[in-house]
Design a protein around this motif. Sequence first.
Motif, PDB file in Angstrom:
ATOM      1  N   ILE A 258      -1.129   7.270  12.199  1.00  0.00           N
ATOM      2  CA  ILE A 258      -1.379   6.368  11.075  1.00  0.00           C
ATOM      3  C   ILE A 258      -0.106   6.163  10.257  1.00  0.00           C
ATOM      4  N   CYS A 259       0.541   7.249   9.898  1.00  0.00           N
ATOM      5  CA  CYS A 259       1.792   7.188   9.125  1.00  0.00           C
ATOM      6  C   CYS A 259       2.932   7.527  10.073  1.00  0.00           C
ATOM      7  N   GLY A 260       3.371   6.562  10.848  1.00  0.00           N
ATOM      8  CA  GLY A 260       4.392   6.781  11.857  1.00  0.00           C
ATOM      9  C   GLY A 260       5.690   7.310  11.288  1.00  0.00           C
ATOM     10  N   ASP A 261       6.373   8.095  12.071  1.00  0.00           N
ATOM     11  CA  ASP A 261       7.603   8.739  11.606  1.00  0.00           C
ATOM     12  C   ASP A 261       8.664   7.727  11.183  1.00  0.00           C
ATOM     13  N   LEU A 262       8.714   6.585  11.832  1.00  0.00           N
ATOM     14  CA  LEU A 262       9.710   5.573  11.470  1.00  0.00           C
ATOM     15  C   LEU A 262       9.476   5.011  10.068  1.00  0.00           C
ATOM     16  N   ALA A 263       8.274   5.154   9.548  1.00  0.00           N
ATOM     17  CA  ALA A 263       7.950   4.621   8.218  1.00  0.00           C
ATOM     18  C   ALA A 263       8.241   5.618   7.095  1.00  0.00           C
ATOM     19  N   VAL A 264       8.555   6.848   7.431  1.00  0.00           N
ATOM     20  CA  VAL A 264       8.801   7.869   6.406  1.00  0.00           C
ATOM     21  C   VAL A 264      10.190   7.657   5.803  1.00  0.00           C
ATOM     22  N   PRO A 265      10.293   7.528   4.498  1.00  0.00           N
ATOM     23  CA  PRO A 265      11.587   7.259   3.852  1.00  0.00           C
ATOM     24  C   PRO A 265      12.416   8.530   3.642  1.00  0.00           C
ATOM     25  N   TYR A 266      12.838   9.148   4.742  1.00  0.00           N
ATOM     26  CA  TYR A 266      13.581  10.405   4.663  1.00  0.00           C
ATOM     27  C   TYR A 266      14.800  10.292   3.752  1.00  0.00           C
ATOM     28  N   GLU A 267      15.558   9.223   3.877  1.00  0.00           N
ATOM     29  CA  GLU A 267      16.770   9.071   3.072  1.00  0.00           C
ATOM     30  C   GLU A 267      16.443   8.984   1.587  1.00  0.00           C
ATOM     31  N   MET A 268      15.349   8.333   1.241  1.00  0.00           N
ATOM     32  CA  MET A 268      14.966   8.230  -0.163  1.00  0.00           C
ATOM     33  C   MET A 268      14.576   9.598  -0.712  1.00  0.00           C
ATOM     34  N   PHE A 269      13.882  10.407   0.094  1.00  0.00           N
ATOM     35  CA  PHE A 269      13.521  11.753  -0.349  1.00  0.00           C
ATOM     36  C   PHE A 269      14.759  12.579  -0.664  1.00  0.00           C
ATOM     37  N   LYS A 270      15.832  12.369   0.079  1.00  0.00           N
ATOM     38  CA  LYS A 270      17.067  13.132  -0.142  1.00  0.00           C
ATOM     39  C   LYS A 270      17.751  12.779  -1.460  1.00  0.00           C
TER      40      LYS A 270
ATOM     41  N   ALA B 268       0.817  -1.217   0.000  1.00  0.00           N
ATOM     42  CA  ALA B 268       0.000   0.000   0.000  1.00  0.00           C
ATOM     43  C   ALA B 268       0.851   1.268   0.000  1.00  0.00           C
ATOM     44  N   SER B 269       2.128   1.136   0.294  1.00  0.00           N
ATOM     45  CA  SER B 269       3.011   2.286   0.383  1.00  0.00           C
ATOM     46  C   SER B 269       3.319   2.867  -0.999  1.00  0.00           C
ATOM     47  N   SER B 270       3.544   4.155  -1.024  1.00  0.00           N
ATOM     48  CA  SER B 270       3.926   4.825  -2.269  1.00  0.00           C
ATOM     49  C   SER B 270       5.434   4.978  -2.388  1.00  0.00           C
ATOM     50  N   VAL B 271       6.186   4.407  -1.456  1.00  0.00           N
ATOM     51  CA  VAL B 271       7.627   4.623  -1.423  1.00  0.00           C
ATOM     52  C   VAL B 271       8.317   4.181  -2.718  1.00  0.00           C
ATOM     53  N   ASP B 272       7.844   3.134  -3.359  1.00  0.00           N
ATOM     54  CA  ASP B 272       8.467   2.690  -4.607  1.00  0.00           C
ATOM     55  C   ASP B 272       8.294   3.692  -5.733  1.00  0.00           C
ATOM     56  N   SER B 273       7.321   4.555  -5.622  1.00  0.00           N
ATOM     57  CA  SER B 273       7.053   5.541  -6.669  1.00  0.00           C
ATOM     58  C   SER B 273       7.877   6.814  -6.523  1.00  0.00           C
ATOM     59  N   VAL B 274       8.457   7.036  -5.372  1.00  0.00           N
ATOM     60  CA  VAL B 274       9.164   8.287  -5.097  1.00  0.00           C
ATOM     61  C   VAL B 274      10.234   8.579  -6.146  1.00  0.00           C
ATOM     62  N   LEU B 275      11.013   7.598  -6.502  1.00  0.00           N
ATOM     63  CA  LEU B 275      12.120   7.842  -7.429  1.00  0.00           C
ATOM     64  C   LEU B 275      11.668   8.053  -8.863  1.00  0.00           C
TER      65      LEU B 275
END
Length: 133
Positions: free
Chosen positions: A76-88, A53-60
């Motif tokens: 709901i969207c806990g901070d540990l689940a946020v892909p900060y490194e991928m956003f960078k 269900a995550s959109s993380v694969d779409s970020v790049l």
Amino acid sequence: MVNLFNRHTDMILQNPAIDINQVRSCKYLYEWDRAVQCAVWGYPTESAYYRDASSVDSVLNVRIPVLALHAKDDPICGDLAVPYEMFKTTPYFVMCSTSIGGHLGFFEFGGDRWSTRTVSSPLPYLPGFLRLT
């Protein structure tokens, strides 16, 4: 969620994969997801459901500027689940994390949302971030 389930039990139990005792014993959201979402959609675990269900694969693959807002206290969207490194790794994202705000809780007194003003205002240049003006 359990109260909502109880109001619609007859309809929901038409799906034979749902175990009513497992649903009624849920205390946490991940237990609900395991008992209902996994059963309905065929996921082996709630982690597999969350990953799919995550959109993380779409970020790049994003090629337009995006301002992402996240409250670190979001239940709901806990901070540990946020892909900060991928956003960078992509110049198309600016991540704004606030210490409070909850889930979609960027409200001010009177009903306005500070997030509306934030995303529509010019951003100052921040080294390492895409300027959206």
